[in-house]
Design an enzyme around this catalytic site. Structure first.
Site, short mmCIF file in Angstrom:
data_model
loop_
_atom_site.label_atom_id
_atom_site.label_comp_id
_atom_site.label_asym_id
_atom_site.label_seq_id
_atom_site.Cartn_x
_atom_site.Cartn_y
_atom_site.Cartn_z
N HIS A 123 0.92 -1.10 0.09
CA HIS A 123 -0.03 -0.03 0.07
C HIS A 123 1.07 1.22 -0.07
CE1 HIS A 123 -3.04 2.92 1.75
NE2 HIS A 123 -3.86 1.96 1.41
N ASP A 200 3.11 -4.55 8.18
CA ASP A 200 1.94 -3.91 7.98
C ASP A 200 0.69 -4.97 8.05
OD1 ASP A 200 -0.40 -2.99 6.73
OD2 ASP A 200 0.44 -1.97 5.31
N GLN A 203 -4.55 -5.64 7.02
CA GLN A 203 -5.48 -6.65 6.61
C GLN A 203 -5.50 -7.89 7.15
OE1 GLN A 203 -7.96 -5.52 4.48
NE2 GLN A 203 -6.95 -3.62 3.78
N LYS A 226 -10.60 -1.14 10.27
CA LYS A 226 -10.79 -2.22 9.39
C LYS A 226 -11.17 -3.56 10.12
CE LYS A 226 -7.51 -0.17 6.12
NZ LYS A 226 -7.96 0.09 4.85
N CYS A 364 -4.80 2.27 -3.77
CA CYS A 364 -3.35 2.85 -3.07
C CYS A 364 -2.41 1.87 -3.28
CB CYS A 364 -3.82 3.07 -1.53
SG CYS A 364 -4.79 4.51 -1.22
N1 PMP Z 1 -1.83 -0.89 4.52
C1 PMP Z 1 -2.66 -1.49 3.83
C2 PMP Z 1 -2.45 -3.14 3.44
C3 PMP Z 1 -4.16 -1.32 3.95
O1 PMP Z 1 -5.08 -2.05 3.06
C4 PMP Z 1 -4.43 0.13 4.28
C5 PMP Z 1 -5.92 0.72 4.36
N2 PMP Z 1 -6.27 0.37 3.07
C6 PMP Z 1 -3.37 0.85 4.85
C7 PMP Z 1 -2.05 0.20 4.94
C8 PMP Z 1 -3.47 2.01 5.43
O2 PMP Z 1 -4.48 2.20 6.45
P1 PMP Z 1 -5.04 3.62 7.29
O3 PMP Z 1 -5.44 4.34 5.95
O4 PMP Z 1 -6.26 3.20 8.08
O5 PMP Z 1 -3.97 4.24 7.77
#
Ligand code: PMP
Length: 406
Positions: A123, A200, A203, A226, A364
């Site tokens: 991401h 990270d 997910q 999430k 993203c």
């Molecule tokens: N890493 C991953 C794998 C994600 O799916 C996301 C959110 N789509 C993020 C980072 C960023 O998370 P947040 O917007 O809640 O900070």
């Protein structure tokens, strides 16, 4: 406990909402999940009965809010099997957690000529903070390649590792493709090379059992929203020894021990990294979401989601012109796809007309989409409250979109 998705659905008021005259089919769970009533109720209760600032007062409510806030840290620490609650820092979300590590740990550990490794599956939140760090320090960013199935090339990763590698940052589960990465192996190899690892877990925590000590992760980041909790709150887990060695990320109240114009000293963990009034309600309410997940059982959730993933993938694959993007052997509940000759945005718009919420676009992960040479995908991401009937609705919606658009 027998898993009963219909019963679980009753816990989520928003699932009764109608969209374009149709009952909502919410399949955008990788972006954010919906919230069970007990999480919503906990938020209302906090502001109705418990609201006060934390760590600052001697009065009844301040003491109550502080106890709830710190108890929440304990509940979440147990959930990921951290050694101590002090190893958990309340942050805004995964993005802030990663920025904190890149900025603070990066400051003291990365120098000119050093390297940071990320993967092609990341991401933007797990790419850009490292790019900023590398630019600042004259270090370079290395990227673990992915194969055509959307799996990391672990052999290539091994070759990227060297004594110059200071940090490896990878996700446990890809938000775009659902690939489950072999993070335990990634961590082991990084440690052999003398690097630390940030996982990270944005997910992962809501789909699988996460044990940060068993993984031996140095840092682990995730977001409350999430995992059936509120927005604006997330967790950075870090090993005590590392967090202790890091300079503060932001200055302000709570993160100090003593302040003078000559010399300010910093507070101990975890407060050293929690400058200013934190998201108190978010932190407290997040523990309610964690308790909810624990009661249902992460294994039960994962089993149900796996069933729907397999069912949906097989049904959708019968549609002529359907192309699955990402078919890793180990996959979590994400179906990313394209229809031949149709832009993902158009498919998403037709699905929306039938009440189905999916995400379309780059998710993203622009470098990953470029790697596959595609303008993005349509992504259906499954949570514990989704049902087979909803997957059938998705399949019918995709068939309809194809008829209308081709
Ligand atoms: N890493 C991953 C794998 C994600 O799916 C996301 C959110 N789509 C993020 C980072 C960023 O998370 P947040 O917007 O809640 O900070």
């Amino acid at each position: 406990m027998m898993f009963d998705a219909e019963k679980i659905r009753k816990d989520f008021p928003i699932l009764d909402v109608h969209v374009n005259g149709k009952r909502l089919v919410y399949l955008d769970n990788a972006a954010t999940t919906q919230k069970p009533k007990r999480v919503i109720d906990a938020l209302v209760k906090y502001y109705s009965e418990e609201n006060s600032n934390v760590h600052r007062g001697v009065h009844f409510l301040s003491d109550k809010a502080t106890t709830l806030y710190e108890n929440s840290r304990k509940t979440i620490a147990e959930f990921i099997n951290a050694g101590k609650p002090e190893e958990l820092i309340f942050v805004r979300g995964t993005t802030e957690a990663i920025n904190l590590v890149a900025s603070s740990y990066g400051e003291v550990s990365v120098g000119t000529g050093d390297e940071v490794i990320v993967s092609h599956l990341e991401h933007h939140s797990n790419i850009v903070p490292w790019q900023i760090l590398c630019e600042r320090k004259g270090a370079s960013l290395k990227v673990i390649p992915v194969n055509d199935s959307g799996e990391l090339d672990i052999e290539a990763y091994r070759k990227l590792l060297s004594s110059r590698t200071k940090i490896v940052a990878v996700n446990q589960i890809s938000n775009s493709l659902g690939t489950v990465n072999p993070v335990r192996e990634i961590i082991r190899q990084a440690h052999d090379a003398g690097a630390v690892v940030l996982i990270d877990g944005a997910q992962a925590v809501q789909h699988s059992n996460v044990d940060v000590r068993e993984l031996d992760a140095d840092f682990y980041a995730f977001s409350g929203h999430k995992m059936y909790g509120p927005t604006g709150i997330g967790i950075l887990y870090g090993k005590e020894k590392l967090l202790d060695s890091m300079p503060p990320y932001q200055g302000g109240g709570d993160m100090i021990k003593n302040v003078s114009f000559e010399k300010t000293t910093y507070n101990e963990l975890p407060y050293k990294f929690e400058a200013g009034t934190p998201d108190i309600s978010g932190a407290i309410v997040l523990s309610e979401a964690v308790k909810y997940i624990k009661e249902i059982g992460i294994e039960n959730i994962a089993g149900h989601e796996r069933e729907l993933l397999e069912y949906g993938t097989s049904k959708l694959s019968e549609i002529d012109g359907f192309r699955l993007v990402g078919n890793a052997k180990e996959k979590a509940s994400v179906i990313s796809f394209l229809l031949d000759g149709i832009h993902p945005y158009d498919t998403g718009a037709i699905l929306d007309k039938t009440g189905i919420a999916v995400r379309t676009g780059l998710h993203c992960t622009e470098p990953l989409m470029k790697r596959f040479g595609i303008p993005g995908t349509v992504r259906a991401s499954i949570a514990m409250y989704n049902t087979k009937e909803e997957i059938d609705a998705l399949v019918n919606g995709v068939i309809k979109a194809k008829k209308m658009l081709s």
